[in-house]
Design a protein around this motif. Structure first.
Motif, short mmCIF file in Angstrom:
data_model
loop_
_atom_site.label_atom_id
_atom_site.label_comp_id
_atom_site.label_asym_id
_atom_site.label_seq_id
_atom_site.Cartn_x
_atom_site.Cartn_y
_atom_site.Cartn_z
N PHE A 204 0.87 -1.18 0.00
CA PHE A 204 0.00 0.00 0.00
C PHE A 204 0.90 1.22 0.00
N TYR A 205 0.80 2.04 -1.03
CA TYR A 205 1.76 3.12 -1.23
C TYR A 205 1.33 4.47 -0.68
N ASN A 206 0.10 4.62 -0.22
CA ASN A 206 -0.35 5.93 0.23
C ASN A 206 -0.67 5.93 1.73
N ARG A 207 0.21 5.40 2.53
CA ARG A 207 0.00 5.35 3.98
C ARG A 207 -0.16 6.76 4.56
N LYS A 208 0.65 7.68 4.10
CA LYS A 208 0.57 9.04 4.61
C LYS A 208 -0.80 9.65 4.28
N GLY A 209 -1.27 9.45 3.07
CA GLY A 209 -2.57 9.98 2.67
C GLY A 209 -3.70 9.35 3.48
N LEU A 210 -3.58 8.06 3.76
CA LEU A 210 -4.58 7.36 4.56
C LEU A 210 -4.64 7.96 5.96
N LEU A 211 -3.47 8.15 6.57
CA LEU A 211 -3.43 8.68 7.93
C LEU A 211 -3.90 10.14 7.98
N GLU A 212 -3.66 10.89 6.93
CA GLU A 212 -4.13 12.28 6.90
C GLU A 212 -5.64 12.37 6.89
N ASN A 213 -6.32 11.35 6.41
CA ASN A 213 -7.79 11.36 6.36
C ASN A 213 -8.43 10.74 7.59
N ALA A 214 -7.64 10.19 8.49
CA ALA A 214 -8.19 9.57 9.71
C ALA A 214 -8.64 10.67 10.67
N PRO A 215 -9.78 10.45 11.34
CA PRO A 215 -10.26 11.49 12.26
C PRO A 215 -9.39 11.66 13.49
N GLU A 216 -8.75 10.57 13.96
CA GLU A 216 -7.91 10.67 15.16
C GLU A 216 -6.80 9.63 15.07
N LEU A 217 -5.62 10.04 15.46
CA LEU A 217 -4.46 9.15 15.38
C LEU A 217 -3.76 9.03 16.72
N LYS A 218 -3.12 7.90 16.92
CA LYS A 218 -2.17 7.72 18.02
C LYS A 218 -0.93 7.14 17.37
N GLU A 219 0.07 7.99 17.22
CA GLU A 219 1.26 7.67 16.45
C GLU A 219 0.85 7.29 15.03
N THR A 220 1.01 6.04 14.63
CA THR A 220 0.61 5.65 13.27
C THR A 220 -0.62 4.75 13.26
N SER A 221 -1.36 4.74 14.38
CA SER A 221 -2.59 3.94 14.46
C SER A 221 -3.81 4.85 14.41
N ILE A 222 -4.87 4.38 13.77
CA ILE A 222 -6.11 5.14 13.67
C ILE A 222 -6.98 4.80 14.87
N ILE A 223 -7.44 5.84 15.57
CA ILE A 223 -8.31 5.67 16.73
C ILE A 223 -9.76 5.68 16.25
N VAL A 224 -10.51 4.64 16.63
CA VAL A 224 -11.93 4.57 16.26
C VAL A 224 -12.75 4.55 17.54
#
Length: 97
Positions: free
Chosen positions: A70-90
């Protein structure tokens, strides 16, 4: 086939869902309508209809399970509503009994 408020509350409890009293009333009405429709469907004569799983004769589209980069990890994380380091908080969706 009307459901009672208590039956819907019990179903919600078993499904571990929480609803307001207003939502319980709404779902009581909607689930009762669905059950009424099933009763209507029970009246349909299907004795001449062969049992089937799918209306189309199509092969199941199985594919090999393969790992892809998966080549767009940065783009994916930029669209996440909340992050903890490199994990998406749901939000928590299941409440422990």
């Amino acid at each position: 086939m009307p459901l009672t408020l208590d039956e819907v509350k019990k179903i919600a409890h078993l499904a571990r869902l929480e609803f307001s009293e207003e939502e319980i009333l709404l779902y009581t009405q909607e689930l009762s309508k669905i059950l009424d429709y099933f009763q209507e469907l029970q009246k349909v004569d299907t004795s001449s209809v062969s049992p089937t799983f799918h209306p189309l004769k199509k092969k199941t589209p199985f594919r090999e399970d393969e790992v892809k980069e998966f080549y767009n990890r940065k783009g994916l994380l930029e669209n996440a509503p909340e992050l903890k380091e490199t994990s998406i908080i749901v939000p928590k969706v299941v409440k422990a009994p």
